[in-house]
Design a protein around this motif. Sequence first.
Motif, PDB file in Angstrom:
ATOM      1  N   LEU A 118     -11.800  -2.857 -10.715  1.00  0.00           N
ATOM      2  CA  LEU A 118     -10.498  -2.071 -11.158  1.00  0.00           C
ATOM      3  C   LEU A 118      -9.902  -2.329  -9.532  1.00  0.00           C
ATOM      4  CD1 LEU A 118     -11.764   1.212 -11.983  1.00  0.00           C
ATOM      5  CD2 LEU A 118     -10.515   0.116 -13.688  1.00  0.00           C
ATOM      6  N   LEU A 119      -8.453  -2.656  -9.811  1.00  0.00           N
ATOM      7  CA  LEU A 119      -7.218  -3.068  -8.328  1.00  0.00           C
ATOM      8  C   LEU A 119      -6.474  -1.856  -8.378  1.00  0.00           C
ATOM      9  CD1 LEU A 119      -6.500  -6.946  -8.607  1.00  0.00           C
ATOM     10  CD2 LEU A 119      -8.391  -5.346  -7.962  1.00  0.00           C
ATOM     11  N   GLY A 120      -6.234  -1.501  -7.764  1.00  0.00           N
ATOM     12  CA  GLY A 120      -4.970  -0.246  -6.959  1.00  0.00           C
ATOM     13  C   GLY A 120      -4.216  -0.527  -6.021  1.00  0.00           C
ATOM     14  N   GLN A 121      -2.734   0.172  -5.682  1.00  0.00           N
ATOM     15  CA  GLN A 121      -2.034  -0.074  -4.976  1.00  0.00           C
ATOM     16  C   GLN A 121      -1.834   1.355  -4.275  1.00  0.00           C
ATOM     17  OE1 GLN A 121       1.830  -0.321  -5.902  1.00  0.00           O
ATOM     18  NE2 GLN A 121       1.992  -1.384  -3.287  1.00  0.00           N
ATOM     19  N   THR A 122      -2.048   1.191  -3.220  1.00  0.00           N
ATOM     20  CA  THR A 122      -0.947   2.466  -2.088  1.00  0.00           C
ATOM     21  C   THR A 122       0.388   2.811  -2.629  1.00  0.00           C
ATOM     22  OG1 THR A 122      -2.918   2.756  -0.342  1.00  0.00           O
ATOM     23  CG2 THR A 122      -0.749   4.138  -0.379  1.00  0.00           C
ATOM     24  N   ILE A 123       1.117   3.686  -2.826  1.00  0.00           N
ATOM     25  CA  ILE A 123       2.109   4.189  -3.188  1.00  0.00           C
ATOM     26  C   ILE A 123       2.936   4.699  -2.740  1.00  0.00           C
ATOM     27  CG2 ILE A 123       1.877   3.229  -5.785  1.00  0.00           C
ATOM     28  CD1 ILE A 123       1.884   6.470  -6.251  1.00  0.00           C
ATOM     29  N   GLN A 124       4.235   4.188  -2.427  1.00  0.00           N
ATOM     30  CA  GLN A 124       5.112   5.976  -1.746  1.00  0.00           C
ATOM     31  C   GLN A 124       4.741   5.844  -0.395  1.00  0.00           C
ATOM     32  OE1 GLN A 124       7.331   6.394  -3.506  1.00  0.00           O
ATOM     33  NE2 GLN A 124       6.526   5.298  -5.238  1.00  0.00           N
ATOM     34  N   ASN A 125       4.232   4.843   0.470  1.00  0.00           N
ATOM     35  CA  ASN A 125       3.640   5.588   1.413  1.00  0.00           C
ATOM     36  C   ASN A 125       4.031   3.320   2.162  1.00  0.00           C
ATOM     37  OD1 ASN A 125       2.880   6.081   3.777  1.00  0.00           O
ATOM     38  ND2 ASN A 125       1.011   5.750   3.544  1.00  0.00           N
ATOM     39  N   LEU A 126       5.713   3.405   2.238  1.00  0.00           N
ATOM     40  CA  LEU A 126       5.665   2.191   3.338  1.00  0.00           C
ATOM     41  C   LEU A 126       4.754   1.039   2.823  1.00  0.00           C
ATOM     42  CD1 LEU A 126       5.040   3.389   7.093  1.00  0.00           C
ATOM     43  CD2 LEU A 126       6.883   3.705   5.873  1.00  0.00           C
ATOM     44  N   TRP A 131      -4.996   1.819 -11.244  1.00  0.00           N
ATOM     45  CA  TRP A 131      -5.151   3.177 -11.065  1.00  0.00           C
ATOM     46  C   TRP A 131      -3.848   3.494  -9.724  1.00  0.00           C
ATOM     47  CZ3 TRP A 131      -7.526   5.087  -5.973  1.00  0.00           C
ATOM     48  CH2 TRP A 131      -8.144   4.481  -5.618  1.00  0.00           C
ATOM     49  N   LEU A 132      -3.739   4.476  -9.106  1.00  0.00           N
ATOM     50  CA  LEU A 132      -2.956   4.203  -7.623  1.00  0.00           C
ATOM     51  C   LEU A 132      -3.374   5.144  -6.653  1.00  0.00           C
ATOM     52  CD1 LEU A 132       0.042   5.350 -10.201  1.00  0.00           C
ATOM     53  CD2 LEU A 132      -0.346   3.176  -9.172  1.00  0.00           C
ATOM     54  N   PRO A 133      -4.042   4.970  -5.864  1.00  0.00           N
ATOM     55  CA  PRO A 133      -3.985   5.669  -4.526  1.00  0.00           C
ATOM     56  C   PRO A 133      -3.189   6.111  -3.960  1.00  0.00           C
ATOM     57  CG  PRO A 133      -5.024   2.996  -4.814  1.00  0.00           C
ATOM     58  CD  PRO A 133      -4.049   3.356  -5.236  1.00  0.00           C
ATOM     59  N   ALA A 134      -3.031   7.461  -3.205  1.00  0.00           N
ATOM     60  CA  ALA A 134      -2.144   7.913  -2.404  1.00  0.00           C
ATOM     61  C   ALA A 134      -2.222   8.341  -1.267  1.00  0.00           C
ATOM     62  CB  ALA A 134      -1.243   9.015  -3.549  1.00  0.00           C
ATOM     63  N   GLU A 135      -1.892   8.405  -0.293  1.00  0.00           N
ATOM     64  CA  GLU A 135      -2.343   9.147   1.177  1.00  0.00           C
ATOM     65  C   GLU A 135      -0.980  10.016   2.319  1.00  0.00           C
ATOM     66  OE1 GLU A 135      -2.410   5.330   3.154  1.00  0.00           O
ATOM     67  OE2 GLU A 135      -4.252   4.203   2.472  1.00  0.00           O
ATOM     68  N   TYR A 136      -1.500  10.600   2.503  1.00  0.00           N
ATOM     69  CA  TYR A 136      -1.241  12.211   3.123  1.00  0.00           C
ATOM     70  C   TYR A 136      -0.209  12.796   2.010  1.00  0.00           C
ATOM     71  CZ  TYR A 136      -2.093   7.993   6.177  1.00  0.00           C
ATOM     72  OH  TYR A 136      -2.309   7.109   7.256  1.00  0.00           O
ATOM     73  N   VAL A 137      -0.063  13.960   2.509  1.00  0.00           N
ATOM     74  CA  VAL A 137       0.718  15.156   1.377  1.00  0.00           C
ATOM     75  C   VAL A 137       1.673  14.790   1.033  1.00  0.00           C
ATOM     76  CG1 VAL A 137       1.142  17.064   1.786  1.00  0.00           C
ATOM     77  CG2 VAL A 137      -1.403  16.917   2.277  1.00  0.00           C
ATOM     78  N   LYS A 138       2.805  14.434   1.417  1.00  0.00           N
ATOM     79  CA  LYS A 138       4.308  14.311   1.311  1.00  0.00           C
ATOM     80  C   LYS A 138       4.491  12.927   0.608  1.00  0.00           C
ATOM     81  CE  LYS A 138       6.723  16.341   4.974  1.00  0.00           C
ATOM     82  NZ  LYS A 138       7.335  16.437   6.819  1.00  0.00           N
ATOM     83  N   PRO A 139       3.716  11.696   0.991  1.00  0.00           N
ATOM     84  CA  PRO A 139       3.894  10.759   0.345  1.00  0.00           C
ATOM     85  C   PRO A 139       2.578  10.649  -1.555  1.00  0.00           C
ATOM     86  CG  PRO A 139       3.584   9.489   2.254  1.00  0.00           C
ATOM     87  CD  PRO A 139       2.757  11.284   2.559  1.00  0.00           C
ATOM     88  N   ILE A 181      -5.699  10.815  -3.851  1.00  0.00           N
ATOM     89  CA  ILE A 181      -5.499  11.127  -2.843  1.00  0.00           C
ATOM     90  C   ILE A 181      -6.525  10.414  -1.871  1.00  0.00           C
ATOM     91  CG2 ILE A 181      -6.078  13.307  -3.041  1.00  0.00           C
ATOM     92  CD1 ILE A 181      -3.818  13.535  -0.364  1.00  0.00           C
ATOM     93  N   VAL A 182      -6.755   9.540  -1.653  1.00  0.00           N
ATOM     94  CA  VAL A 182      -7.343   9.120  -0.948  1.00  0.00           C
ATOM     95  C   VAL A 182      -8.245   9.107   0.471  1.00  0.00           C
ATOM     96  CG1 VAL A 182      -7.862   7.081  -3.035  1.00  0.00           C
ATOM     97  CG2 VAL A 182      -6.515   6.959  -0.468  1.00  0.00           C
ATOM     98  N   GLU A 183      -7.301  10.203   1.347  1.00  0.00           N
ATOM     99  CA  GLU A 183      -7.206  10.634   2.073  1.00  0.00           C
ATOM    100  C   GLU A 183      -5.515  11.144   3.049  1.00  0.00           C
ATOM    101  OE1 GLU A 183      -5.566   7.888   5.707  1.00  0.00           O
ATOM    102  OE2 GLU A 183      -6.143   6.120   4.195  1.00  0.00           O
ATOM    103  N   SER A 184      -6.452  12.245   3.781  1.00  0.00           N
ATOM    104  CA  SER A 184      -4.942  12.937   4.803  1.00  0.00           C
ATOM    105  C   SER A 184      -5.389  12.933   5.786  1.00  0.00           C
ATOM    106  CB  SER A 184      -4.329  14.391   3.695  1.00  0.00           C
ATOM    107  OG  SER A 184      -5.833  15.047   4.315  1.00  0.00           O
ATOM    108  N   ASP A 185      -5.819  13.769   6.539  1.00  0.00           N
ATOM    109  CA  ASP A 185      -6.278  13.790   8.109  1.00  0.00           C
ATOM    110  C   ASP A 185      -7.556  13.509   8.162  1.00  0.00           C
ATOM    111  OD1 ASP A 185      -6.028  14.382  10.912  1.00  0.00           O
ATOM    112  OD2 ASP A 185      -4.929  16.296  10.504  1.00  0.00           O
ATOM    113  N   TYR A 186      -8.285  14.143   9.292  1.00  0.00           N
ATOM    114  CA  TYR A 186      -9.643  13.249   9.227  1.00  0.00           C
ATOM    115  C   TYR A 186     -10.474  14.333   9.546  1.00  0.00           C
ATOM    116  CZ  TYR A 186     -12.828   9.551  10.325  1.00  0.00           C
ATOM    117  OH  TYR A 186     -13.949   8.510  10.577  1.00  0.00           O
ATOM    118  N   PHE A 187     -10.629  14.807   9.132  1.00  0.00           N
ATOM    119  CA  PHE A 187     -11.709  16.080   9.148  1.00  0.00           C
ATOM    120  C   PHE A 187     -13.197  15.859  10.386  1.00  0.00           C
ATOM    121  CE2 PHE A 187     -15.355  19.179   9.033  1.00  0.00           C
ATOM    122  CZ  PHE A 187     -14.320  20.247   8.689  1.00  0.00           C
ATOM    123  N   TRP A 233       3.370  13.459  10.488  1.00  0.00           N
ATOM    124  CA  TRP A 233       3.422  12.536   9.289  1.00  0.00           C
ATOM    125  C   TRP A 233       3.408  12.994   7.893  1.00  0.00           C
ATOM    126  CZ3 TRP A 233      -1.254  10.347   9.255  1.00  0.00           C
ATOM    127  CH2 TRP A 233      -2.201  10.634  10.114  1.00  0.00           C
ATOM    128  N   GLY A 234       3.069  14.473   7.601  1.00  0.00           N
ATOM    129  CA  GLY A 234       2.819  15.031   6.408  1.00  0.00           C
ATOM    130  C   GLY A 234       1.488  14.624   6.052  1.00  0.00           C
TER     131      GLY A 234
END
Length: 231
Positions: free
Chosen positions: A5-13, A25-33, A50-56, A163-164
Amino acid sequence: PKKHLLGQTIQNLSPDFATQEWCDWLPAEYVKPAQAAMDQNYAAHKPMVIVESDYFGLGLTTPYSAEDVRVEGWWFMLLGGAGVINLNGEFHRGQETGGEITRNIILPQRKFLKSFINRFDLQSTIRYGDFTILTENVHVVALVEPAKQYGLYLFHATDDGQWGAHYMTHAGEHRDSVTLHQIPAGEYAIEWIDPATGAVIHRGEVASTNGEINLSTPGYSIDIACKIVAQ
């Protein structure tokens, strides 16, 4: 012969290949993106995670609490997401089952979220935003099976101001009001649920009048979920 399964991070530079055939499928990172991805790529009809945001445990910008993790998960799933993955510093070699907070708080709360989501017919659900928020400083997201059941999530938080990366929760004594629009006439059963414990706070009935349902939450501290089912 090996399938991937190939995905590509979107809306994040990065470029946006959401509509390309190879992109499953569409990985997303951080709340705003992630919010931008939902707004701009939902029509591609591909699962977004949403595959990551901050680091618990190892906050990148500000402390990242178990409450922040919970809110982020409920927010994204009720926004229309397909999955949530957290960076978690309590998982590492020699501690494959996670730390105490992860085992006792984060993972049980993920199960409450999964249980809530799985009560819907996910093939029939859509995002829903036809509501009016009648109180201030509350976020509301919703997932619905039109004319059958409606799931809402309300929470009090702000983004981290950097950075959201994630939502920072704000505990308090909250009671909020929301009006839902374009609801078929009839009687509906309603449950208010505490996302932190999975417990039902209140059960009752509401009616759609002139295509609207007016909701007033029970008192809560950070977040609350609601399920409305046609009778």
